[in-house]
Structure formats: structure tokens, C-alpha cells
Design a protein around this motif. Structure first.
Motif, PDB file in Angstrom:
ATOM      1  N   THR A 303      -8.129 -10.581   6.417  1.00 39.04           N
ATOM      2  CA  THR A 303      -7.269 -10.104   5.194  1.00 39.04           C
ATOM      3  C   THR A 303      -6.338  -9.068   5.243  1.00 39.04           C
ATOM      4  OG1 THR A 303      -9.307 -10.018   3.615  1.00 39.04           O
ATOM      5  CG2 THR A 303      -7.893  -8.409   2.801  1.00 39.04           C
ATOM      6  N   THR A 304      -6.571  -8.848   7.016  1.00 38.32           N
ATOM      7  CA  THR A 304      -5.481  -7.718   7.312  1.00 38.32           C
ATOM      8  C   THR A 304      -4.860  -9.089   7.871  1.00 38.32           C
ATOM      9  OG1 THR A 304      -7.029  -8.255   9.413  1.00 38.32           O
ATOM     10  CG2 THR A 304      -6.973  -6.247   8.458  1.00 38.32           C
ATOM     11  N   THR A 305      -4.333 -10.263   7.857  1.00 38.67           N
ATOM     12  CA  THR A 305      -3.073 -10.953   8.429  1.00 38.67           C
ATOM     13  C   THR A 305      -2.613 -11.267   6.726  1.00 38.67           C
ATOM     14  OG1 THR A 305      -4.471 -12.650   8.501  1.00 38.67           O
ATOM     15  CG2 THR A 305      -4.371 -11.862  10.232  1.00 38.67           C
ATOM     16  N   THR A 307       0.500 -10.877   3.918  1.00 36.94           N
ATOM     17  CA  THR A 307       1.861 -10.258   4.430  1.00 36.94           C
ATOM     18  C   THR A 307       1.784  -9.054   3.241  1.00 36.94           C
ATOM     19  OG1 THR A 307       2.263 -11.893   2.928  1.00 36.94           O
ATOM     20  CG2 THR A 307       2.807 -13.007   4.751  1.00 36.94           C
ATOM     21  N   GLU A 308       3.027  -8.244   3.165  1.00 33.05           N
ATOM     22  CA  GLU A 308       2.626  -7.286   2.302  1.00 33.05           C
ATOM     23  C   GLU A 308       3.339  -7.265   0.702  1.00 33.05           C
ATOM     24  OE1 GLU A 308       2.253  -3.998   3.224  1.00 33.05           O
ATOM     25  OE2 GLU A 308       1.967  -4.665   4.826  1.00 33.05           O
ATOM     26  N   LYS A 311      -0.020  -8.882   0.225  1.00 28.56           N
ATOM     27  CA  LYS A 311      -0.943  -8.089  -0.288  1.00 28.56           C
ATOM     28  C   LYS A 311      -1.051  -7.203  -1.719  1.00 28.56           C
ATOM     29  CE  LYS A 311      -2.444  -6.903   4.259  1.00 28.56           C
ATOM     30  NZ  LYS A 311      -2.711  -5.916   5.326  1.00 28.56           N
ATOM     31  N   ARG A 315      -2.844  -6.762  -4.675  1.00 27.38           N
ATOM     32  CA  ARG A 315      -3.378  -5.775  -5.566  1.00 27.38           C
ATOM     33  C   ARG A 315      -3.359  -5.649  -6.836  1.00 27.38           C
ATOM     34  NH1 ARG A 315      -1.111  -3.224  -0.473  1.00 27.38           N
ATOM     35  NH2 ARG A 315      -3.063  -2.119   0.052  1.00 27.38           N
ATOM     36  N   ILE A 325      -8.487  -5.128  -0.568  1.00 26.70           N
ATOM     37  CA  ILE A 325      -7.782  -5.505   0.777  1.00 26.70           C
ATOM     38  C   ILE A 325      -7.449  -3.897   1.039  1.00 26.70           C
ATOM     39  CG2 ILE A 325      -4.756  -4.853   0.655  1.00 26.70           C
ATOM     40  CD1 ILE A 325      -6.357  -7.644   0.281  1.00 26.70           C
ATOM     41  N   ASP A 326      -7.716  -2.814   0.783  1.00 32.22           N
ATOM     42  CA  ASP A 326      -7.821  -1.300   1.159  1.00 32.22           C
ATOM     43  C   ASP A 326      -8.875  -1.119   2.023  1.00 32.22           C
ATOM     44  OD1 ASP A 326      -5.817  -1.129  -0.940  1.00 32.22           O
ATOM     45  OD2 ASP A 326      -6.898   0.493  -2.317  1.00 32.22           O
ATOM     46  N   ALA A 328      -9.883  -3.825   3.908  1.00 33.01           N
ATOM     47  CA  ALA A 328      -9.709  -3.914   5.051  1.00 33.01           C
ATOM     48  C   ALA A 328      -8.631  -3.490   5.959  1.00 33.01           C
ATOM     49  CB  ALA A 328      -9.345  -5.697   4.973  1.00 33.01           C
ATOM     50  N   ASP A 329      -8.153  -2.896   5.250  1.00 32.34           N
ATOM     51  CA  ASP A 329      -6.513  -1.980   5.747  1.00 32.34           C
ATOM     52  C   ASP A 329      -7.300  -0.474   6.492  1.00 32.34           C
ATOM     53  OD1 ASP A 329      -4.790  -3.842   5.429  1.00 32.34           O
ATOM     54  OD2 ASP A 329      -4.002  -2.852   3.477  1.00 32.34           O
ATOM     55  N   THR A 330      -7.871  -0.565   6.203  1.00 35.84           N
ATOM     56  CA  THR A 330      -8.911   1.223   6.607  1.00 35.84           C
ATOM     57  C   THR A 330     -10.421   0.785   7.171  1.00 35.84           C
ATOM     58  OG1 THR A 330     -10.448   1.474   4.829  1.00 35.84           O
ATOM     59  CG2 THR A 330      -7.459   2.286   4.766  1.00 35.84           C
TER      60      THR A 330
END
Length: 476
Positions: A303-305, A307-308, A311, A315, A325-326, A328-330
């Protein structure tokens, strides 16, 4: 929406079972890469789908039927909670210059991209009933959820109104039937029957597709049961005296397992996904990824890979996808490392040199022995090339011919293809726990020579083979 309110003690116990039941409820809800446009998210809702009776398609069913055994005490009450997702169709409409709204495939905002999507809202049917009242025909609870529509205005990050989301529920109806019957014998055992059925009056037309039926279905349906006095019997590993009664139980499109903490039997989860007794969420899991067939670590890293742009779409797909998504990002590095693996238990082993002045700890012996705690090559009591095992009174050893009968265990889908095939025994092996394993190659396998050269055999237990004539099974 519920049809009854449980007393505090019952609610607390059911909350324990819901931790694992939530994984059943949302399994496959939205899959990596968590975007509505992803191919794997275009065909959803695979488990526990109870369709309207007019939707007569292979693989879909309109009811679940659970039968299990229980030992209720005098005056016991049974709490029942049926949980399912109700599909809610969400369409996207864009605001036009003339002030009207028009449906669009997607609406791009500064922070997300909204698209048409089927959301799932949780529904519950609950009741508490005395066990004594379930004798005979038992109790029947019909339920209905009416059609509904609601709108939500959508503004961009600058506050400008861009469109709206229109969400619509279709009407669904169903019935819950519960009954119990005492069994003959010296034990106070009753067979409990629970049926959940979709009775929605919707009439399917020839041109209707599966999403039309799903909008009127009970999705990921499962049942939680709790006895306030008494216990359920394990259907997977029942006591010997109850095995015949368990085998006589009829479970259709669902399977009951003991729930809650190991050692307690007051909770039962009847799930459309086959589980072991006392299923539990791993303590290392940082949150829901909605895909129990995958590994949390892999999903978090993948998930961190994204692209914006990917994502953004995720979302806008669903609030639950946005939460993934949130998450994995945090996710802190220390939590990510916990996902890599965990030691569930250690056992003491012997071997290795003792540290000066003290006893070697079991952990040290297991993780870092100076010498192997067991060397099969140096153990004169085992010899895979010469050892044998008695099967039906005949010695089976390397060189014996056997008939494969794995249907006795039904442990692997591959067994369907091997059942009834003849094989050559390559070795008889004994493990450290006292088990015996017969290594074989299938006789008509064109790759048998390669398997033999590489030592890549198929393994069976003695009760999964039968000796064939022409085998070198003479006792030495």
C-alpha cells in the motif's frame, strides 16, 4: 438497527466474539490496491451471500442453516445475533452551471477521486430467548429493512460545492427460525437449529445482473450464539461420546465453531468461512486490511508503494479504503517490524553445551544451540531406507507398492487427483513426536525420476495407503 437490546453481561461476551466475526463480516470488502477501478474490486461479495429466492443462479443461496450441540443448564437463555452487510449503491453526480446535478463516472477533487461504488452497512437481528421455549417449532422472527435514499453534498478543499453523492438502499426481507430438540442418551444434550433466510419479494428479470440481486441480499451473513448457563460442544473436535450426534448435524452454507477465549464454550460463531475453534485476530495486526487471505505485512508494504494518484482514488472509493491508506502511511517502523513474525511458544530441548555456572535456558537451547540437539544421520535407531511400518498386517518399506487412499483424511485438494493411484514407497520416516510418514512417488508420474533425484516426495500416513501385490513387503 437491532430488534433487541442485550443485557450488559451478554453484550460483553458477544463483544469478545465480534472481534473475530468482524473479519468474517468485512472479508473481501475492498481488496488491494483498494481502488474501485481495480479488476479484483469489480466482482465483490463472495462469502455468506443470501440472495432473494427469485435469483436462481448456481452458487448462490437464499438461506443458511446451522445445527450444533449444546448442554444448557436449567433456566438457560440463548442470545442470538445475526449480522450481515446491506449493500448501498452510491452514485456520483456533478453540479452543473445551471444548478442541476448530472451522473458522472467519477468526480475529481483536490484530495480524492469519487466514483460509483457499492458500500456495505452493517445490520443486526438480535434476540434473547429461554432455551425451554425452543422445543418443538421454536421461535420465528421475521424482519424487514425498507428502501431508503439519502444525498450528501460534496465540496472541494476550497469549500466550493462540486457535486453530491446519492446513496440508495433497496428493500430486503428475511426470517430467522430457531428451534431445539433434546437427544436421547445419558447426557443432557440438545440439537440447536438456526436458519437465516432471505425472503425478499423482489422478482428477478431475465436481464437483471448479479449486482441487482446483491442490492437485495444479506451479504457476509453469520450468526453469533451465547448461552448464559451451559456450553456448546465443539463441532470440529467433539468428545468421543458425541461424535455420532455431531456427524448427524446438518450445516448448510455455514459452519459453527467455538468462539471467544480458549477454555470457554459459552460462545459460538457460525461462519460462511471455515474457521478453527476460538478464532482470534493476531495481536500484531495494526488494523483491518479486509483481506484475510493475505499477510498484513505484505499489504502494508504494498500500500505504501501506491502512487499519489492511486491513493487519491482509493481514498475516494470508500471510507474503509481511505482508512487503510492512512494506516499504511502512518504505520510506525516498530509496528511494521512486529508484522514480520512472532514466536507463539517455546519448548525445552536438550543438547548443546551448558553455560558455565548455570543451567541453559530453554530459549537459548532453541534459538542458538552450539550443536544440533538431534542428528538424524548419527541416530542408529532410524534408517529411512530400511525402516518399515505395518499396514493391514503387512510390512511397508522402501520398494513397496501401495495404493493411495488420502480420502480418509481429506486434508488437501490435491488428494482428489491422487486417490486410487498406485505409488512406489521411497522411504519410511519417523518424526521426533512419534509419527510415521511414508514418502512415495506416483508410479505413472513422468517426473518421478526427477522427484527421486531431488528428494521431492509426496508424504502420507500409514492409514492413507494400502499394500499392493508384488511389493517387497517380506519381514526381514
Amino acid at each position: 438497527m437491532t430488534t433487541a437490546v442485550f443485557p450488559p453481561g451478554t453484550e460483553e461476551r458477544l463483544a469478545v466474539a465480534r472481534q473475530a466475526a468482524d473479519a468474517v463480516l468485512f472479508e473481501g470488502y475492498v481488496l488491494y490496491p483498494y481502488r474501485a477501478s481495480a479488476a479484483k474490486n469489480r466482482f465483490r461479495w463472495q462469502f455468506g451471500v443470501l440472495v432473494p429466492p427469485s435469483w436462481n443462479h448456481a452458487g448462490d443461496h437464499c438461506l443458511q442453516h446451522t445445527e450444533c450441540l449444546m448442554e444448557p443448564k436449567t433456566g438457560a437463555e440463548l442470545a442470538v445475533e445475526v449480522r450481515f452487510l446491506r449493500v448501498r449503491r452510491r452514485t456520483v453526480e456533478e453540479l452543473r452551471d445551471d444548478g442541476t446535478y448530472a451522473p458522472v463516472p467519477e468526480l475529481r477533487l483536490a484530495d480524492r477521486t469519487l466514483a460509483t461504488w457499492d458500500e456495505g452497512t452493517e445490520e443486526r437481528i438480535t434476540l434473547t430467548v429461554p432455551v425451554a421455549a425452543l422445543d418443538g417449532e421454536g421461535t420465528t422472527v421475521p424482519f424487514t429493512r425498507p428502501a431508503a435514499e439519502e444525498t450528501e453534498e460534496i465540496a472541494d478543499t476550497d469549500g466550493r460545492l462540486r457535486g453530491r453523492l446519492v446513496r440508495r438502499h433497496e428493500e430486503i426481507s428475511g426470517v430467522l427460525r430457531i428451534s431445539a430438540a433434546g437427544l436421547d442418551g445419558p447426557y443432557r444434550v440438545s440439537r440447536l437449529s438456526v436458519t437465516v433466510e432471505n425472503t425478499s419479494p423482489w422478482q428477478a428479470r431475465p436481464d437483471d445482473d448479479r449486482p441487482a440481486a446483491l442490492a437485495r441480499s444479506l451479504v457476509a451473513a453469520h450468526t453469533l450464539l451465547r448461552l448464559d448457563a451451559g456450553s456448546f460442544l465443539s463441532m470440529t473436535d467433539p468428545p468421543e461420546w458425541a461424535r455420532s450426534a455431531v456427524a448427524a448435524c446438518d450445516n448448510r452454507h455455514t459452519w459453527p465453531v467455538l468462539a471467544g477465549e480458549p477454555g470457554r464454550a459459552d460462545l459460538l460463531l457460525s461462519s460462511p468461512i471455515i474457521l478453527d475453534d476460538h478464532p482470534a485476530i493476531a495481536p500484531e495486526s495494526p488494523g483491518a486490511f479486509y483481506d484475510a487471505t493475505e499477510i498484513d505485512e505484505m499489504l502494508a508494504l504494498r500500500t505504501t508503494t501506491l502512487t499519489e494518484e492511486e491513493k487519491r482514488e482509493a481514498r475516494g472509493t470508500d471510507a474503509r479504503a481511505a482508512a487503510v491508506i492512512d494506516l499504511a502511511d502512518t504505520l510506525p517502523q516498530e509496528l511494521l517490524e512486529r508484522l514480520h513474525g512472532a514466536v507463539r511458544g517455546l519448548r525445552e530441548v536438550t543438547g548443546g553445551q551448558q553455560p558455565p555456572g548455570g543451567q541453559e535456558s530453554p530459549v537459548d537451547a532453541l534459538l542458538a544451540p552450539d550443536t544440533p540437539w538431534w542428528d538424524p544421520a548419527g541416530d542408529p535407531t532410524v534408517d529411512p531406507d530400511r525402516d518399515h511400518v505395518l499396514v493391514e498386517g503387512r510390512a511397508v518399506r522402501a520398494g513397496s507398492r501401495v495404493l493411495l487412499c488420502p480420502r480418509l483424511r481429506r486434508s488437501d485438494a490435491q488428494d482428489l487427483f491422487l486417490d486410487g493411484r498406485s505409488a512406489l514407497v521411497e522411504a519410511v520416516l519417523h518424526d521426533v513426536d512419534g509419527g510415521t510418514h511414508i514418502a512415495v512417488t506416483v508410479e505413472d508420474d513422468p517426473g518421478a525420476d526427477i522427484r527421486r533425484e531431488q528428494g521431492r516426495f509426496l508424504y502420507f500416513q500409514p492409514d492413507e495407503v494400502r499394500p499392493l501385490e508384488g511389493s517387497c513387503t517380506t519381514e526381514s
